[in-house]
Structures are given as C-alpha cells and as structure tokens.
Design a protein around this motif. Structure first.
Motif, PDB file in Angstrom:
ATOM      1  N   ALA A 159      16.322  -0.729  -4.379  1.00 54.77           N
ATOM      2  CA  ALA A 159      16.138  -0.651  -5.835  1.00 54.77           C
ATOM      3  C   ALA A 159      15.043  -1.605  -6.303  1.00 54.77           C
ATOM      4  CB  ALA A 159      17.452  -0.963  -6.542  1.00 54.77           C
ATOM      5  N   PHE A 160      15.033  -2.816  -5.775  1.00 54.47           N
ATOM      6  CA  PHE A 160      14.009  -3.790  -6.165  1.00 54.47           C
ATOM      7  C   PHE A 160      12.620  -3.301  -5.781  1.00 54.47           C
ATOM      8  CE2 PHE A 160      11.243  -7.261  -4.678  1.00 54.47           C
ATOM      9  CZ  PHE A 160      11.015  -7.902  -5.895  1.00 54.47           C
ATOM     10  N   SER A 161      12.469  -2.806  -4.569  1.00 48.21           N
ATOM     11  CA  SER A 161      11.158  -2.331  -4.110  1.00 48.21           C
ATOM     12  C   SER A 161      10.653  -1.176  -4.959  1.00 48.21           C
ATOM     13  CB  SER A 161      11.228  -1.920  -2.639  1.00 48.21           C
ATOM     14  OG  SER A 161      11.602  -3.010  -1.819  1.00 48.21           O
ATOM     15  N   ALA A 162      11.556  -0.285  -5.359  1.00 51.16           N
ATOM     16  CA  ALA A 162      11.170   0.839  -6.221  1.00 51.16           C
ATOM     17  C   ALA A 162      10.663   0.334  -7.562  1.00 51.16           C
ATOM     18  CB  ALA A 162      12.361   1.775  -6.420  1.00 51.16           C
ATOM     19  N   LEU A 163      11.420  -0.572  -8.165  1.00 50.09           N
ATOM     20  CA  LEU A 163      11.022  -1.114  -9.462  1.00 50.09           C
ATOM     21  C   LEU A 163       9.753  -1.935  -9.343  1.00 50.09           C
ATOM     22  CD1 LEU A 163      12.019  -1.119 -12.379  1.00 50.09           C
ATOM     23  CD2 LEU A 163      13.349  -3.180 -11.878  1.00 50.09           C
ATOM     24  N   TRP A 164       9.639  -2.698  -8.270  1.00 54.05           N
ATOM     25  CA  TRP A 164       8.453  -3.537  -8.040  1.00 54.05           C
ATOM     26  C   TRP A 164       7.185  -2.685  -7.928  1.00 54.05           C
ATOM     27  CZ3 TRP A 164       4.701  -4.065  -4.284  1.00 54.05           C
ATOM     28  CH2 TRP A 164       3.979  -5.258  -4.262  1.00 54.05           C
ATOM     29  N   SER A 165       7.288  -1.534  -7.284  1.00 56.13           N
ATOM     30  CA  SER A 165       6.103  -0.687  -7.114  1.00 56.13           C
ATOM     31  C   SER A 165       5.547  -0.202  -8.447  1.00 56.13           C
ATOM     32  CB  SER A 165       6.439   0.516  -6.219  1.00 56.13           C
ATOM     33  OG  SER A 165       7.266   1.451  -6.893  1.00 56.13           O
ATOM     34  N   LEU A 166       6.419  -0.075  -9.448  1.00 56.79           N
ATOM     35  CA  LEU A 166       5.987   0.378 -10.772  1.00 56.79           C
ATOM     36  C   LEU A 166       5.620  -0.784 -11.688  1.00 56.79           C
ATOM     37  CD1 LEU A 166       8.622   3.201 -11.442  1.00 56.79           C
ATOM     38  CD2 LEU A 166       6.333   3.404 -10.433  1.00 56.79           C
ATOM     39  N   MET A 167       6.299  -1.919 -11.543  1.00 56.40           N
ATOM     40  CA  MET A 167       6.065  -3.062 -12.418  1.00 56.40           C
ATOM     41  C   MET A 167       4.935  -3.964 -11.951  1.00 56.40           C
ATOM     42  SD  MET A 167       9.933  -4.266 -13.449  1.00 56.40           S
ATOM     43  CE  MET A 167       9.286  -5.696 -14.353  1.00 56.40           C
ATOM     44  N   VAL A 168       4.748  -4.051 -10.640  1.00 56.06           N
ATOM     45  CA  VAL A 168       3.741  -4.972 -10.093  1.00 56.06           C
ATOM     46  C   VAL A 168       2.583  -4.206  -9.462  1.00 56.06           C
ATOM     47  CG1 VAL A 168       3.290  -6.838  -8.456  1.00 56.06           C
ATOM     48  CG2 VAL A 168       5.451  -6.784  -9.719  1.00 56.06           C
ATOM     49  N   TYR A 169       2.878  -3.413  -8.441  1.00 55.77           N
ATOM     50  CA  TYR A 169       1.780  -2.818  -7.688  1.00 55.77           C
ATOM     51  C   TYR A 169       0.911  -1.876  -8.519  1.00 55.77           C
ATOM     52  CZ  TYR A 169      -1.050  -0.526  -4.263  1.00 55.77           C
ATOM     53  OH  TYR A 169      -2.145  -0.051  -3.595  1.00 55.77           O
ATOM     54  N   ALA A 170       1.532  -0.919  -9.196  1.00 56.39           N
ATOM     55  CA  ALA A 170       0.750   0.081  -9.941  1.00 56.39           C
ATOM     56  C   ALA A 170      -0.150  -0.552 -11.007  1.00 56.39           C
ATOM     57  CB  ALA A 170       1.676   1.123 -10.562  1.00 56.39           C
ATOM     58  N   PRO A 171       0.357  -1.478 -11.843  1.00 59.96           N
ATOM     59  CA  PRO A 171      -0.524  -2.103 -12.827  1.00 59.96           C
ATOM     60  C   PRO A 171      -1.679  -2.874 -12.192  1.00 59.96           C
ATOM     61  CG  PRO A 171       1.769  -2.463 -13.415  1.00 59.96           C
ATOM     62  CD  PRO A 171       1.762  -1.886 -12.036  1.00 59.96           C
ATOM     63  N   VAL A 172      -1.387  -3.659 -11.147  1.00 61.24           N
ATOM     64  CA  VAL A 172      -2.450  -4.449 -10.516  1.00 61.24           C
ATOM     65  C   VAL A 172      -3.488  -3.535  -9.869  1.00 61.24           C
ATOM     66  CG1 VAL A 172      -2.954  -6.089  -8.674  1.00 61.24           C
ATOM     67  CG2 VAL A 172      -0.997  -6.481 -10.177  1.00 61.24           C
ATOM     68  N   ALA A 173      -3.046  -2.462  -9.231  1.00 62.73           N
ATOM     69  CA  ALA A 173      -3.996  -1.503  -8.659  1.00 62.73           C
ATOM     70  C   ALA A 173      -4.906  -0.932  -9.740  1.00 62.73           C
ATOM     71  CB  ALA A 173      -3.240  -0.380  -7.944  1.00 62.73           C
ATOM     72  N   HIS A 174      -4.333  -0.684 -10.916  1.00 65.27           N
ATOM     73  CA  HIS A 174      -5.157  -0.168 -12.014  1.00 65.27           C
ATOM     74  C   HIS A 174      -6.135  -1.226 -12.514  1.00 65.27           C
ATOM     75  CE1 HIS A 174      -6.254   2.393 -15.383  1.00 65.27           C
ATOM     76  NE2 HIS A 174      -6.121   1.339 -16.171  1.00 65.27           N
ATOM     77  N   TRP A 175      -5.686  -2.464 -12.619  1.00 67.54           N
ATOM     78  CA  TRP A 175      -6.557  -3.535 -13.124  1.00 67.54           C
ATOM     79  C   TRP A 175      -7.824  -3.676 -12.291  1.00 67.54           C
ATOM     80  CZ3 TRP A 175      -2.391  -7.996 -13.625  1.00 67.54           C
ATOM     81  CH2 TRP A 175      -1.470  -7.620 -14.609  1.00 67.54           C
ATOM     82  N   ILE A 176      -7.705  -3.459 -10.980  1.00 58.92           N
ATOM     83  CA  ILE A 176      -8.845  -3.726 -10.097  1.00 58.92           C
ATOM     84  C   ILE A 176      -9.470  -2.454  -9.536  1.00 58.92           C
ATOM     85  CG2 ILE A 176      -9.551  -4.867  -7.952  1.00 58.92           C
ATOM     86  CD1 ILE A 176      -7.462  -6.993  -8.458  1.00 58.92           C
ATOM     87  N   TRP A 177      -8.667  -1.510  -9.110  1.00 56.85           N
ATOM     88  CA  TRP A 177      -9.208  -0.304  -8.470  1.00 56.85           C
ATOM     89  C   TRP A 177      -9.255   0.907  -9.388  1.00 56.85           C
ATOM     90  CZ3 TRP A 177      -5.862  -0.767  -3.410  1.00 56.85           C
ATOM     91  CH2 TRP A 177      -6.406  -1.755  -2.585  1.00 56.85           C
ATOM     92  N   GLY A 178      -8.488   0.879 -10.459  1.00 54.30           N
ATOM     93  CA  GLY A 178      -8.404   2.057 -11.315  1.00 54.30           C
ATOM     94  C   GLY A 178      -9.257   1.983 -12.568  1.00 54.30           C
TER      95      GLY A 178
END
Length: 436
Positions: A159-178
């Motif tokens: 559950a944590f990893s699922a939530l983390w992928s949306l709260m942390v990874y996706a936004p940071v990927a957008h900030w730099i790569w998106g």
C-alpha cells in the motif's frame, strides 16, 4: 486495342489514386516513428525491467537475514505489480501528461487513452516511451525494499509503495522529465535518474527506516544470508541500468553509446573502489561490498550518463562509492539507523553527489557536452543544488505522510515475536511470517 489500353490505364489510375493521395498528405499524418530507434527503446525498456525483477529482488533478498529471502522477493514482485497498474491508469499522465502548472501532468493520458503518434520531438512512438519510463517507475519503489528488510509488514509495503509512486515519484518525474518547473524554470538536469529515481528512493528509504526502528534480531543472524544470489541480482541490475542509460537518448545513436560506456565505467570504478576500501578497513574484500560499489557507481553517474566524458564517469563512480561507504559507516556505527541494505547511503547519497558534480563536468574543457544558453558552472551548480534539495525535501515529507496514512489501516511493521518466528521458521523449511 487503343480503347482497351485507355480503359486499362484509367482503371489503374483509379486503383492507385488513394496511394497517391496518401503520399501527398501532410507529413504529420503519417507514422513518423523510426523503426530502428523504436526497436532500441523497446529493448532497453525490457532490459530495464530486468533490473527491477529479478535484479533488485535478488540483490536485496540475498542480503536479508535468515528467513527473509522469500519475504523480500514477494514484496518486490507485489510492488512491481501494483505500481505497473497504477502507471497505466494514472501514473504516466501525472508524470508526462500535458504540461499545465509545471507541478503535475494533465490527465489527458489516463489509462493511456490519448497517446501521441510520437513522443515530443523524438522519433519513437509514445507507447514505447510509456514502457521505457515504466522501468524507471518500478525501479524506484523496489529500491526502497532494501531499507525495511526483515521487519516491514507485507500489506503496508504494498500500500505504501502504491501511494508513494503517485505522491513522490510521478510529481518528481514531471518536475524534471515531464517539462515541469525544475527543468524548465531552474534548468535542473537529470539524464537517467540520479535525482528522479535514486534521490527519491534513497531519502524515502531513510525516512521509512526511521519510522520502523531497528530490527529486534539485528546482529543475531548473518547479515547476508545468500551473498551469491545477491551478487547475481547485482549483475542483472548492472545490465539493466546501463540499458536504461542508453535508452534515455531515445535514439540508437552516439549519445546512447556514450551513455552506456559512461554508466558501465562508473559501475566498474564504484565496485573496485568499495572493494579497496573494504580491504583497507577490514582486511578482506567482501561480496556485499562489490554489490554496494556497483550500485553506488550506477547511482552517481545516472544524472550525467550521456553528458560527460568517460574519464569523468570513472571519477563519478569512485566518488559515489567513497561517499556511500562513509555514509553507511556513519549511519550504522554512529547514528544507529537500521537502513538494512544502505539504500540511502548507496543510492540516495550516490545520486545526490553525482547530480551536483554534473555542474562542473558539463564543461567542454573537461569533456562535457556543454551548458545550456545562459548557463555556466555556477548557475548550473545552483540549479542542481536546488533541484536535489527540493526533491529530497518533498520525498521526505510525502513519505512520512504516506507511511503514516497507510499505517492507520495496516500496521507498519511486524511484531518482535513475528519477526523472530519468521526467522526461526526458515530453519525448519516453513514459510516466514514476515510477509503476513
């Protein structure tokens, strides 16, 4: 005869008309993807997926104490499954959807319903780009499993990893790569994941290790129960990582080759550096040290894989390993923090150090590809420093929020009795309870 010839030519013209019309259509109406570049990207994506499964799964499972092997492997597999589905449903569009405010991608590509003919100004289909970026999105949360080996509860991990992928990874990927604010407004650079993958995972892993506390069984069993399997996982992650670095060029060209050479050189330098330090400090070179050195070198070069000279890449790998070794010793011996496999020290610190070093080694005089318009070493250093700081801060804050939110529903860690029972059961061929 003449009438028959005219009739035949007329019929042929009618048949050929649709083809001629298509040939005169606007270039954008045709598939502009390059088959060679697409084939390379798909290959890099599949090899990158191997880095997560079975690569990192074996790397961490082999470093678990007795009884934790199956638990760690199950966690890695479940994380890959849940994050993959979330990536298809909403993760990709949050990271790479149409740029709006620069903080999150728009929802135009949810469920992958509205993908472009090609991705941006590349010559690869956006569907291939989705698959390639999925590999990064999976590696980041699987990396974190190394921090909570032997004590995190299976349901909480998933559950944590699922939530983390949306709260942390996706936004940071957008900030730099998106096309987000760090890249477009500040000029932060991350070629293949030093900030987006290694910094986010490393900082979040440290936060979770602090939330969980130390293992009750720490020191009672071998620190690495299956070092041979762990090394096998290291080598798979090594191959997958150099493939992702090459794929980040989004083309089968010289940039891809340079990125692969640099990433491999950094991993080699990291491995030898860690082994040398091990030899000096403990009197012998150890298998876990080889694995840690490889991963530290890969983390350190990620931000600059295709942007610096091979000589600089070797230095990146050596510095990443040295910084990782020092940090592991500090956390373990001085601060008594139980980050089981040293995810923060090896990945987090390696990724952050490499991202900052990029500011200097982009200089053409040092073999780098050069700075962007209006940038020099000082301004690039500022951009890299602010980028690393912002990502680290958000990763820490969001991880605390996500971790505590999930713990309200699913307990964060197994009890001491469960931890001991899980380890003891393995000696009798019974399944460990640490995955319950």
């Amino acid at each position: 005869m003449t009438k028959k010839l005219v009739a035949t030519l007329g019929l042929a013209a009618l048949i050929a008309w649709p083809t001629l019309a298509l040939a005169q259509a606007e270039p954008g109406a045709l598939d502009a993807a390059d088959s060679g570049d697409t084939a390379w990207l798909l290959t890099a994506a599949v090899l990158g997926l191997i880095a997560a499964l079975p690569g990192l799964a074996l790397y961490y499972a082999g470093r678990a104490q007795r009884g934790g092997f199956v638990a760690v492997a199950m966690q890695a597999g479940a994380i890959v499954a849940v994050v993959s589905l979330l990536w298809v449903m909403v993760g990709y569009t949050l990271a790479f959807g149409t740029v709006g405010s620069g903080w999150l991608g728009a929802g135009n590509a949810w469920m992958l319903l509205d993908l472009g003919n090609v991705r941006g100004d590349s010559a690869v289909p956006e569907s291939a780009f989705v698959l390639f970026e999925l590999a990064f999105a999976l590696i980041a949360p699987v990396l974190m499993t190394g921090a909570w080996i032997d004590r995190a509860r299976f349901g909480w991990v998933v559950a944590f990893s699922a939530l983390w992928s949306l709260m942390v990874y996706a936004p940071v990927a957008h900030w730099i790569w998106g096309g987000g604010w760090l890249a477009n407004r500040l000029g932060t650079i991350d070629y293949a994941g030093g900030i987006v993958v290694h910094t986010t995972a490393g900082v979040s892993a440290l936060v979770v290790a602090l939330l969980l506390g130390r293992r009750a069984t720490l020191g009672e069993h071998p620190a690495a129960n299956a070092p041979g399997l762990s090394l096998g996982g290291t080598f798979l992650a090594w191959i997958g990582s150099i493939s992702l670095a090459g794929g980040a060029a989004l083309a089968a060209n010289d940039d891809a080759a340079s990125a692969i050479i640099n990433t491999h050189a950094a991993a080699c330098a990291g491995a030898l550096t860690w082994l040398l330090i091990d030899r000096i400090a403990t009197g012998k070179a150890r298998a876990p040290g080889l694995g840690s050195g490889v991963i530290a070198g890969l983390a350190a070069i990620s931000s600059s894989a295709g942007l610096v000279a091979p000589g600089a890449a070797i230095l990146f790998g050596a510095v990443g390993a040295l910084a990782g070794y020092v940090t592991v010793t500090l956390l373990r011996d001085r601060l008594a923090i139980d980050d089981t496999a040293g995810v923060f020290a090896v990945n987090g610190v390696g990724g952050m150090v490499g991202a900052v070093m990029l500011a200097l080694f982009l200089a053409p005089v040092l073999g780098g590809t050069g700075y962007g318009e209006g940038f020099g070493p000082v301004r690039q250093l500022l951009a890299q420093g602010v980028g690393v700081g912002a990502v680290a801060a958000w990763s820490a804050i969001a991880s605390v929020i996500a971790g505590l939110m999930v713990s309200m529903v699913v307990p964060m860690r197994v009890t001491e009795a469960e931890e001991r029972a899980g380890l003891d059961a393995s000696s009798h061929g019974e399944p460990a309870t640490a995955t319950d």
